[in-house]
Design an enzyme around this catalytic site. Structure first.
Site, short mmCIF file in Angstrom:
data_model
loop_
_atom_site.label_atom_id
_atom_site.label_comp_id
_atom_site.label_asym_id
_atom_site.label_seq_id
_atom_site.Cartn_x
_atom_site.Cartn_y
_atom_site.Cartn_z
N ALA A 236 0.83 -1.21 0.00
CA ALA A 236 0.00 0.00 0.00
C ALA A 236 0.87 1.26 0.00
O ALA A 236 1.14 1.82 -1.08
CB ALA A 236 -0.96 -0.03 1.17
N ARG A 237 1.31 1.71 1.15
CA ARG A 237 2.18 2.89 1.24
C ARG A 237 3.14 2.74 2.41
O ARG A 237 2.77 2.22 3.47
CB ARG A 237 1.34 4.17 1.47
CG ARG A 237 0.73 4.77 0.23
CD ARG A 237 1.80 5.32 -0.75
NE ARG A 237 1.21 5.87 -1.96
CZ ARG A 237 0.90 5.15 -3.05
NH1 ARG A 237 1.15 3.87 -3.09
NH2 ARG A 237 0.39 5.74 -4.11
N ASP A 261 6.70 -3.58 -0.69
CA ASP A 261 6.86 -2.97 -2.01
C ASP A 261 7.06 -1.46 -1.88
O ASP A 261 7.47 -0.81 -2.83
CB ASP A 261 5.59 -3.25 -2.84
CG ASP A 261 5.68 -2.76 -4.28
OD1 ASP A 261 6.68 -3.09 -4.96
OD2 ASP A 261 4.77 -2.04 -4.72
N GLU A 266 11.09 7.08 -0.76
CA GLU A 266 11.36 6.35 -2.02
C GLU A 266 12.10 7.27 -2.99
O GLU A 266 11.81 8.47 -3.02
CB GLU A 266 10.04 5.89 -2.65
CG GLU A 266 9.33 4.86 -1.79
CD GLU A 266 8.04 4.31 -2.41
OE1 GLU A 266 7.75 4.64 -3.58
OE2 GLU A 266 7.35 3.55 -1.74
N HIS A 285 8.51 -0.54 -5.28
CA HIS A 285 7.21 0.07 -5.65
C HIS A 285 6.81 -0.39 -7.06
O HIS A 285 6.62 0.42 -7.97
CB HIS A 285 7.28 1.60 -5.56
CG HIS A 285 5.91 2.25 -5.42
ND1 HIS A 285 5.67 3.34 -4.61
CD2 HIS A 285 4.71 1.93 -5.97
CE1 HIS A 285 4.39 3.68 -4.69
NE2 HIS A 285 3.79 2.83 -5.52
N1 NAI Z 1 2.28 -0.44 -4.45
C1 NAI Z 1 1.62 0.10 -5.44
O1 NAI Z 1 2.14 0.25 -6.53
C2 NAI Z 1 0.21 0.55 -5.25
C3 NAI Z 1 -0.25 0.97 -4.03
N2 NAI Z 1 -1.55 1.38 -3.87
C4 NAI Z 1 -1.98 1.81 -2.54
O2 NAI Z 1 -3.03 0.96 -2.12
C5 NAI Z 1 -4.02 1.76 -1.47
C6 NAI Z 1 -5.37 1.07 -1.53
O3 NAI Z 1 -5.82 1.06 -2.87
P1 NAI Z 1 -7.32 0.69 -3.25
O4 NAI Z 1 -7.71 -0.58 -2.62
O5 NAI Z 1 -7.44 0.83 -4.70
O6 NAI Z 1 -8.08 1.88 -2.54
P2 NAI Z 1 -9.59 1.94 -2.06
O7 NAI Z 1 -9.88 3.38 -1.86
O8 NAI Z 1 -10.46 1.14 -2.95
O9 NAI Z 1 -9.54 1.22 -0.62
C7 NAI Z 1 -9.10 1.82 0.54
C8 NAI Z 1 -9.97 1.31 1.69
O10 NAI Z 1 -9.46 1.87 2.91
C9 NAI Z 1 -10.57 2.21 3.72
N3 NAI Z 1 -10.16 3.27 4.66
C10 NAI Z 1 -9.93 4.56 4.38
N4 NAI Z 1 -9.53 5.21 5.48
C11 NAI Z 1 -9.49 4.30 6.48
C12 NAI Z 1 -9.14 4.36 7.85
N5 NAI Z 1 -8.74 5.49 8.41
N6 NAI Z 1 -9.20 3.23 8.57
C13 NAI Z 1 -9.64 2.07 8.00
N7 NAI Z 1 -10.01 1.96 6.71
C14 NAI Z 1 -9.91 3.06 5.95
C15 NAI Z 1 -11.66 2.67 2.77
O11 NAI Z 1 -12.94 2.52 3.35
C16 NAI Z 1 -11.43 1.76 1.57
O12 NAI Z 1 -12.29 0.62 1.64
C17 NAI Z 1 -3.97 3.09 -2.23
O13 NAI Z 1 -4.41 4.16 -1.42
C18 NAI Z 1 -2.51 3.23 -2.56
O14 NAI Z 1 -1.85 3.97 -1.56
C19 NAI Z 1 -2.43 1.36 -4.91
C20 NAI Z 1 -2.03 0.94 -6.14
C21 NAI Z 1 -0.66 0.56 -6.43
O1 HPV Z 2 -1.65 3.66 -7.83
C1 HPV Z 2 -0.91 3.84 -6.85
O2 HPV Z 2 -1.28 4.35 -5.80
C2 HPV Z 2 0.48 3.45 -6.95
O3 HPV Z 2 1.18 3.42 -5.97
C3 HPV Z 2 1.03 3.14 -8.26
O4 HPV Z 2 2.01 4.06 -8.32
P1 HPV Z 2 2.95 4.23 -9.53
O5 HPV Z 2 2.28 5.18 -10.42
O6 HPV Z 2 3.12 2.87 -10.11
O7 HPV Z 2 4.20 4.78 -8.96
#
Ligand code: NAI
Ligand code: HPV
Length: 322
Positions: A236-237, A261, A266, A285
């Site tokens: 996630a982050r 990841d 970063e 990442h």
């Molecule tokens: N490693 C990578 O390359 C990637 C990382 N990510 C990270 O993954 C995260 C999640 O992505 P998605 O599932 O698409 O987002 P999403 O918005 O669909 O899911 C996030 C969930 O967290 C919940 N939430 C929000 N605030 C909260 C809190 N304070 N306590 C408990 N639950 C809470 C929401 O209700 C929601 O269900 C993104 O925000 C991003 O930071 C996303 C894509 C790629």
């Molecule tokens: O979609 C996200 O939140 C990601 O972390 C993906 O990030 P990126 O654009 O691959 O660096």
């Protein structure tokens, strides 16, 4: 609409698929690529933002300091989901519209999360290294089947992760502040508390966004609640985990392993002690980096900028007018 300059900071120019590039070029846009293969620094953004109308953004920092230098900037289309790198309030103040692409990369991230779960439970990187070095070290691992996987956050990525894990014969539990009970039922996931996910899971997988209220939600106290045989996965982050607490948990044996990841800073620095802790798998990442994601996300981001330039409301607008 002719002559709009679109800066692509999302790691590198090759991320924008050919159709998306063509769409922008056909609409008279000029594309400025990111030559560095990494997020741009403030100094690098400063050099270029003065003449830019739109951005297809990676994880570089977009805040008031940058917006002040970008008088023509009308739109930022985030090439992904997380927008913790973009100050949405400041963007609104400067009349800059911001969009993202929910679900665009969710499958890629869910697949990597499952891959990391197996990799860390079976020590795949160690087996690979040892065999290539002439060893025959048949390390004993643990199966996923029969165990409990706990999801922190139950949004798009966690839901897809659950859907994939249904075939692995695991118990699925999840914590979310705003849970989707229908999806939980659909994927056989029991919704529960943050604490119970930590205490009951053999694998804890992080899927929460980076917000003030999730900052360092995984700290010494949280890791101490996990089973000593359990592993932690973070796609996630970085900011949701106190990295030093994770290093302590791995070093002391409070948890059995981890795969991450994402990092607090970063690109992660080579001398960051987290990289030298035992039984830790790292990736840079990379969860979203697939050809399929690039195809999906490229078109949505390019179209969002064209919509903004032409005064139409783009999809997934995060900065609606107050
Ligand atoms: N490693 C990578 O390359 C990637 C990382 N990510 C990270 O993954 C995260 C999640 O992505 P998605 O599932 O698409 O987002 P999403 O918005 O669909 O899911 C996030 C969930 O967290 C919940 N939430 C929000 N605030 C909260 C809190 N304070 N306590 C408990 N639950 C809470 C929401 O209700 C929601 O269900 C993104 O925000 C991003 O930071 C996303 C894509 C790629
Ligand atoms: O979609 C996200 O939140 C990601 O972390 C993906 O990030 P990126 O654009 O691959 O660096």
């Amino acid at each position: 609409m002719k002559g709009k300059k679109v800066l692509v900071t999302a790691t590198n120019y090759s991320r924008l698929c050919a159709n998306a590039k063509q769409l922008l070029l056909d609409n008279g846009c000029e594309i400025i690529e990111n030559p560095y293969g990494r997020p741009l620094t403030f100094g690098e953004l400063k050099e270029v933002v003065g003449s830019v109308d739109g951005v297809i953004a990676g994880v570089d920092t977009w805040n008031e300091d940058v917006f002040k230098l970008a008088p023509q900037l009308k739109g930022i289309a985030r090439f992904g989901v997380g927008v913790d790198n973009i100050d949405l309030e400041a963007a609104r103040k400067y009349g800059i519209q911001v969009t993202n692409v929910p679900r665009g990369n969710a499958n890629a991230v869910a697949e990597l999360a499952v891959g990391l779960m197996i990799a860390v439970r079976r020590s795949i990187p160690l087996l690979d290294q040892s065999t290539k070095n002439g060893g025959w070290d048949r390390f004993v691992g643990s199966e996923l089947a029969g165990g409990t996987v706990g999801l922190l956050g139950f949004g798009n990525i966690a839901q897809l992760t659950a859907k994939k894990l249904r075939g692995f014969d695991v118990e699925l539990i999840a914590y979310d502040k705003y849970p989707d009970a229908a999806k939980a039922e659909e994927y056989g996931v029991k919704l529960t508390t943050f604490e119970q996910v930590l205490t009951d899971s053999d694998i804890v997988s992080m899927h929460l966004p980076s917000l003030n209220e999730t900052y360092h939600i995984m700290n010494d106290g949280a890791f101490s609640m996990m089973k000593s045989s359990a592993v932690f996965i973070n796609t996630a982050r970085g900011a949701v985990v106190d990295e030093q607490a994770l290093a302590r948990a791995l070093t002391s044996g409070a948890i059995a392993g981890a795969a991450i990841d994402v990092y607090e800073a970063e690109p992660v620095s080579a001398d960051n002690p987290i990289l030298r802790t035992r039984n830790l798998i790292t990736t840079p990442h990379t969860a979203a980096e697939t050809y399929e994601t690039y195809e999906r996300v490229s078109m949505v981001t390019a179209q969002a900028l064209l919509d903004i330039f032409e005064g139409r409301e783009p999809q997934h607008l995060l900065t609606p007018r107050a």
